[in-house]
Design a protein around this motif. Structure first.
Motif, PDB file in Angstrom:
ATOM      1  N   LEU A   1      38.166  54.770 -50.872  1.00 37.89           N
ATOM      2  CA  LEU A   1      39.177  55.813 -51.029  1.00 37.89           C
ATOM      3  C   LEU A   1      38.570  57.068 -51.652  1.00 37.89           C
ATOM      4  O   LEU A   1      38.748  58.177 -51.147  1.00 37.89           O
ATOM      5  CB  LEU A   1      40.294  55.264 -51.931  1.00 37.89           C
ATOM      6  CG  LEU A   1      41.684  55.815 -51.714  1.00 37.89           C
ATOM      7  CD1 LEU A   1      42.683  54.695 -51.893  1.00 37.89           C
ATOM      8  CD2 LEU A   1      41.970  56.905 -52.695  1.00 37.89           C
TER       9      LEU A   1
ATOM     10  N   VAL B   1      42.506  53.286 -48.175  1.00 43.65           N
ATOM     11  CA  VAL B   1      43.938  53.102 -48.454  1.00 43.65           C
ATOM     12  C   VAL B   1      44.396  51.742 -47.938  1.00 43.65           C
ATOM     13  O   VAL B   1      45.109  50.995 -48.639  1.00 43.65           O
ATOM     14  CB  VAL B   1      44.767  54.254 -47.827  1.00 43.65           C
ATOM     15  CG1 VAL B   1      46.247  53.937 -47.828  1.00 43.65           C
ATOM     16  CG2 VAL B   1      44.500  55.559 -48.555  1.00 43.65           C
TER      17      VAL B   1
ATOM     18  N   LEU C   1      38.773  57.513 -45.917  1.00 44.62           N
ATOM     19  CA  LEU C   1      39.928  57.549 -46.819  1.00 44.62           C
ATOM     20  C   LEU C   1      41.024  56.595 -46.346  1.00 44.62           C
ATOM     21  O   LEU C   1      41.563  55.817 -47.143  1.00 44.62           O
ATOM     22  CB  LEU C   1      40.457  58.980 -46.905  1.00 44.62           C
ATOM     23  CG  LEU C   1      41.681  59.207 -47.788  1.00 44.62           C
ATOM     24  CD1 LEU C   1      41.297  59.083 -49.255  1.00 44.62           C
ATOM     25  CD2 LEU C   1      42.276  60.563 -47.533  1.00 44.62           C
TER      26      LEU C   1
ATOM     27  N   THR D   1      42.925  48.931 -50.083  1.00 42.52           N
ATOM     28  CA  THR D   1      43.572  48.892 -51.404  1.00 42.52           C
ATOM     29  C   THR D   1      44.980  48.315 -51.284  1.00 42.52           C
ATOM     30  O   THR D   1      45.393  47.492 -52.124  1.00 42.52           O
ATOM     31  CB  THR D   1      43.620  50.311 -52.012  1.00 42.52           C
ATOM     32  OG1 THR D   1      42.299  50.849 -52.040  1.00 42.52           O
ATOM     33  CG2 THR D   1      44.164  50.285 -53.425  1.00 42.52           C
TER      34      THR D   1
END
Length: 136
Positions: A96, A69, A65, A72
């Motif tokens: 994510l 993040v 995750l 992104t």
């Protein structure tokens, strides 16, 4: 010879039934023995042994995750070429969502294990009560 022939036929008639009966008997006895062994030979396990898998799943999910993040955020903040930008914008949310899914699976797994532990304690307690009262 005429008397020997019907005996052979009788054996052949009985053997398929015996073959069908034998696996079911062994399977049921195996099932019963494994159940009784699991009730009587359970050793108390530590919390790490019980919750190891959900902890690992949550840790890996959290790492994926965070990686998603970061990717992104980099995709939307850095000025990169069009191909690498498109790739990052696709890969980032994929990581994510994968990380979030694994994290949630681990979080859901913990209460399920707690409930199973309570049921196992209840069943072993009831088994010991039954054993105590029936074997007087």
């Amino acid at each position: 010879e005429m008397e020997a022939l019907p005996k052979v036929l009788e054996v052949d008639k009985k053997s398929p039934e015996a073959k069908d009966l034998l696996p079911s008997q062994t399977a049921s006895s195996l099932c019963i023995s494994s159940r009784s062994e699991s009730v009587w030979t359970t050793t108390p396990r530590s919390n790490w042994e019980i919750y190891r898998k959900p902890i690992v799943i949550m840790s890996v999910g959290g790492a994926i995750l965070l990686f998603g993040v970061v990717i992104t955020c980099l995709a939307y903040t850095l000025a990169l070429g069009t191909k690498s930008l498109v790739a990052l914008k696709m890969i980032g949310p994929a990581f994510l969502s994968l990380g979030l899914m694994m994290l949630v699976c681990g979080l859901v797994w913990v209460p399920i294990i707690k409930k199973k532990q309570k049921q196992r304690q209840k069943s072993s307690f009831l088994q010991s009560l039954k054993f105590f009262f029936l074997n007087r």
